[in-house]
Scaffold this active site. Structure first.
Site, mmCIF file in Angstrom:
data_model
loop_
_atom_site.group_PDB
_atom_site.id
_atom_site.type_symbol
_atom_site.label_atom_id
_atom_site.label_comp_id
_atom_site.label_asym_id
_atom_site.label_seq_id
_atom_site.Cartn_x
_atom_site.Cartn_y
_atom_site.Cartn_z
ATOM 1 C CG ASP A 88 -0.149 1.907 -19.843
ATOM 2 O OD1 ASP A 88 0.315 1.033 -18.885
ATOM 3 O OD2 ASP A 88 -0.949 2.673 -19.730
HETATM 4 C C1 LAN Z 1 -0.185 5.569 -12.085
HETATM 5 C C2 LAN Z 1 0.662 6.069 -12.772
HETATM 6 C C3 LAN Z 1 0.927 5.618 -14.348
HETATM 7 C C4 LAN Z 1 -0.392 4.943 -14.865
HETATM 8 C C5 LAN Z 1 -0.506 4.751 -16.220
HETATM 9 C C6 LAN Z 1 0.899 4.041 -16.936
HETATM 10 C C7 LAN Z 1 -0.233 6.229 -17.029
HETATM 11 C C8 LAN Z 1 -1.719 4.072 -16.770
HETATM 12 O O1 LAN Z 1 -1.914 3.959 -17.950
HETATM 13 C C9 LAN Z 1 -1.811 2.882 -15.906
HETATM 14 C C10 LAN Z 1 -1.828 3.042 -14.276
HETATM 15 C C11 LAN Z 1 -0.625 3.948 -13.989
HETATM 16 C C12 LAN Z 1 0.417 2.729 -13.708
HETATM 17 C C13 LAN Z 1 -0.971 4.247 -12.454
HETATM 18 C C14 LAN Z 1 -1.907 3.423 -11.646
HETATM 19 C C15 LAN Z 1 -2.229 4.412 -10.102
HETATM 20 C C16 LAN Z 1 -1.113 5.247 -9.488
HETATM 21 C C17 LAN Z 1 0.056 4.489 -9.245
HETATM 22 C C18 LAN Z 1 -0.668 6.159 -10.720
HETATM 23 C C19 LAN Z 1 -1.647 7.358 -11.339
HETATM 24 C C20 LAN Z 1 0.612 7.189 -10.103
HETATM 25 C C21 LAN Z 1 -0.363 7.384 -8.387
HETATM 26 C C22 LAN Z 1 -1.311 6.133 -8.568
HETATM 27 C C23 LAN Z 1 -1.381 5.719 -7.020
HETATM 28 C C24 LAN Z 1 -2.671 4.744 -7.007
HETATM 29 C C25 LAN Z 1 -1.417 6.860 -5.911
HETATM 30 C C26 LAN Z 1 -1.577 6.234 -4.757
HETATM 31 C C27 LAN Z 1 -2.926 6.308 -4.144
HETATM 32 C C28 LAN Z 1 -3.662 5.180 -3.881
HETATM 33 C C29 LAN Z 1 -5.169 5.462 -4.309
HETATM 34 C C30 LAN Z 1 -3.226 4.004 -3.250
#
Ligand code: LAN
Length: 729
Positions: free
Chosen positions: A458
């Site tokens: 996305d």
């Molecule tokens: C994110 C941030 C962005 C988010 C969107 C683009 C909004 C979504 O549509 C797809 C998934 C994604 C890229 C995403 C995946 C998981 C993340 C990276 C996070 C929510 C930001 C932090 C999170 C990450 C997993 C945090 C670290 C924690 C662990 C469990 C490893």
């Protein structure tokens, strides 16, 4: 009394003070690498004045004049843009805090402590201030995220952080937090990740950590549960976790560590049955209890494999291969790494293997600062190294939806944003993509910036839409040529799953049964990729826009892709008519996207039962004041839950966008929501921060502060364009 013997012998203990001088903080935007600088030198501070954005981020007074009272939704968009424009950073993007999760700062600070990385007094001071500001007023503890109730995970780790930055154990806030921790059972009741960090710190024994053998990475690729099939985040965390587990490495013992051994546990430390507490966990932390399969596997690994069968040769081979994969990750991201958990863990691994002055350790130390953020409450850790590309794409789209892209007033801002996206497009796949199990990424965009370089379905889509919109607007240059647009589309086309839906970083590499191996306890849906209405819609809308302008490029595949994706969207509708959201809260967020997908195929309220049921679901949740307000607990429970603090502008905007996309016929409902968003706008054009907006892995919330600008303006702008003759006041 604990403080007597807690004077730190290892690193210089930072000298924390009550507060720092907020007029000395600056956020440096180095082509969207964000670092917060504290200018202690008066001359330097004078030469580099605080910007509007610095002051806004820090919660200081900003010079934002009152704007004429909006008479129409479009006036409100203009006022909003007037404010938001001032927050655009020099390299053309928008930045923000990206906090929420309460387990990230501990990853960084513990990694710094065990690698003897000095912590400045101004960081230490503001870390203390942030954690004190975020301690629960009633019990003094911390939860999994800022709005969650206190848990052992949050409390034992953040308590530890406070001690490591120099807060005295006898401080009244520490006494209170400790009492809460002890009431919850103490650190023996912590989830896996906390036990792992405490073992690295030398506060817990390695026997309390469930096994994470690196030799799992030696399994052939065809094995159904081989780690390369896991969700990217979990496999990136598992790499360093397995290395240090295998080494049973612990930090050099200090008086502070000895003291923490007394502070964090209810039991007498010397007599703790470590192995017996491997599976002990407080119910509040146990969002995803371990399956019988994982418990059996853990038992075999801990009692048979590790002590009896595991040879030194296998252990060494596993460690070597894991470190090779970590090196590749470091090289591909210039040591920024995927996110805020694996990054600090990798720092410790390099420190252990290569020593304190190796290049990797030094580079990690430098890049860690990009994960930190300073705000009025103090210093926190962001979930990633920022939200740059993502927020910039939505900012452009908000202007587009309001029909203002041709207005010369906003051209300089939009041009800078376009130049930013041009600069940030990922131009090549990673080196040795197949060896390190990475996904094609050429032509894509990351969520944060190209340094991190992980294309997400996305993020690629939203950025691509924004680029196409601007480049097709008269007066804008074509910075990204057709070939680069095709590269983005070619990468997008790799994201479709057999079901038709799209996932986040990669198409799923294994079935959802893999969740039975979820060892993290605190999160759900973490082991593999799933399909998401949000990601699927973003790709559908990007491809739909693309083919309008380039009807000949892979047109048949695109048509088939869209058709299958929308069919999947329909199949994911819940019986109540809404869709479950995985990245925003919750049904409101995903229903907006799903309705947009349907609309892109011409399926609206009047001709599609799916769209009608989606709209009826949203309307059934509209509050008397015209707004929407879903509680984050909906993400955990899978049921729509109302927020007790009343309507939220961001959620109201999401619901309205969905309804407008579907041509919901009863305008009174829409007008009431639009009026609420307008009434909440301040006279200088901004909106105030309300409840948290985002989520991941079902249980952890995360902030998207720019949504209160981008989605509100998008909703207002859409309304203005769609119903130009309607008035709301
Ligand atoms: C994110 C941030 C962005 C988010 C969107 C683009 C909004 C979504 O549509 C797809 C998934 C994604 C890229 C995403 C995946 C998981 C993340 C990276 C996070 C929510 C930001 C932090 C999170 C990450 C997993 C945090 C670290 C924690 C662990 C469990 C490893």
């Amino acid at each position: 009394k604990y403080s007597d013997d807690s004077a730190d012998e290892s690193a210089n203990p930072p000298k924390i003070q009550e507060r720092t001088d907020f007029s000395r903080w600056r956020m440096r935007d180095d082509q969207s690498r964000h670092t917060w600088q504290y200018l202690e030198d008066d001359e330097e501070a004078k030469k580099w004045p605080q910007s509007f954005a610095d002051k806004y981020f820090l919660g200081l007074d900003v010079d934002a004049p009152e704007q004429p009272k909006p008479k129409t939704p479009l006036d409100a968009v203009r006022n909003g843009l007037g404010f938001f424009e001032k927050l655009q950073l020099p390299s053309g993007h928008w930045g923000c805090e990206y906090g929420g999760p309460m387990f990230l700062l501990p990853c960084i600070v513990i990694a710094w402590y065990v690698t003897k990385t000095p912590i400045s007094w101004f960081y230490a001071t503001e870390i203390k201030n942030y954690l004190f500001a975020r301690a629960h007023p009633d019990d003094g503890g911390w939860g999994l995220h800022i709005e969650g109730e206190s848990s052992v995970f949050g409390t034992c780790l953040n308590y530890t952080v406070l001690r490591l930055v120099g807060v005295d154990a006898d401080h009244p806030k520490m006494v209170k937090a400790r009492a809460t921790l002890h009431k919850m059972g103490g650190a023996t009741h912590a989830p896996h990740w906390a036990k792992w960090w405490l073992a690295v710190l030398g506060v817990a024994h390695w026997d309390i950590v469930n096994p994470t053998p690196p030799e799992l990475w030696l399994l052939p690729d065809w094995v159904p549960f081989a780690p390369w099939r896991w969700w990217i985040h979990i496999r990136m965390v598992f790499l360093p976790m397995s290395y240090l587990w295998s080494k049973r490495w612990q930090a050099e013992e200090t008086a502070l560590i000895r003291s923490l051994r007394k502070e964090l546990f209810v039991e007498d430390w010397a007599g703790i049955n470590w192995a017996g507490h491997r599976n002990t966990i407080n119910p509040r932390d146990n969002y995803h209890p371990k399956s019988w399969l994982l418990n059996t596997l853990n038992w075999v690994l801990a009692n048979i494999w590790t002590p009896i069968l595991r040879t030194k040769y296998i252990a060494r081979k596993g460690e070597e291969w894991v470190m090779k994969l970590i090196e590749m990750e470091n090289e591909n991201t210039d040591h920024a790494d995927l996110a805020t958990v694996s990054g600090p863990m990798n720092l410790v691994c390099l420190y252990v293997r290569d020593g304190p002055d190796s290049y990797g350790v030094r580079r990690h130390r430098e890049r860690a600062h990009e994960f930190l953020w300073v705000k009025d409450e103090g210093l926190l850790a962001n979930g990633t190294n920022g939200v740059q590309c993502w927020d910039t794409a939505f900012a452009i789209q908000a202007v587009m939806d309001a029909g203002l892209t041709e207005d010369p007033r906003w051209r300089p801002m939009l041009l800078k944003a376009l130049e930013y996206l041009d600069d940030q497009q990922i131009r090549e796949n990673v080196k040795d993509q197949d060896i390190c199990y990475r996904q094609q990424r050429k032509g894509g965009w990351a969520f944060s910036n190209k340094d991190q370089g992980y294309a997400v379905s996305d993020c690629v889509s939203e950025a691509l839409k924004s680029v196409i919109i601007l480049q097709k607007t008269p007066g804008f240059p074509t910075l990204i040529d057709d070939q680069r647009i095709f590269d983005a589309v070619d990468t997008l086309l790799t994201y479709q799953n057999p079901s038709g839906g799209c996932s986040s970083y990669e198409p799923p590499r294994a079935g959802t049964w893999m969740e039975m191996l979820n060892a993290a306890e605190v999160f759900g849906n973490i082991m593999v990729e799933y399909e998401y209405p949000e990601c699927t819609t973003a790709v559908v809308t990007a491809l739909s826009l693309f083919r309008k302008h380039w009807p000949d490029h892979r047109s048949k595949e695109i048509e088939r892709f869209i058709e299958r994706a929308v069919t999947w969207i329909k199949s994911a509708q819940k019986p109540h008519g809404g869709w479950y959201g995985s990245w925003g809260i919750c049904f409101t967020y995903a229903t907006m996207f799903a309705l947009e997908s349907l609309a892109s195929r011409g399926e609206k309220y009047g001709n599609s039962t799916y769209a009608k049921r989606g709209c009826d679901f949203l309307i059934s949740k509209q509050r008397a004041d015209g707004g929407w307000s879903e509680h984050y607990r909906a993400c955990e429970t899978g049921e729509y839950i109302e927020h007790q603090s009343g309507s939220q502008v961001v959620m109201t905007a999401w619901a309205l966008i969905g309804l407008m996309k579907a041509d919901y016929p009863n305008l009174d409902h829409i007008k009431k929501g639009i009026k609420l968003i307008m009434d909440r706008q301040k006279s200088n054009g901004e909106w105030a921060q309300e409840a948290i907006e985002g989520v991941f892995n079902k249980s952890c919330m995360i902030s998207y502060p720019n949504y209160k600008f981008t989605f509100t303006m998008k909703a207002l702008g859409m309304f203005a364009r769609k119903y130009p003759s309607e008035t709301v006041i």
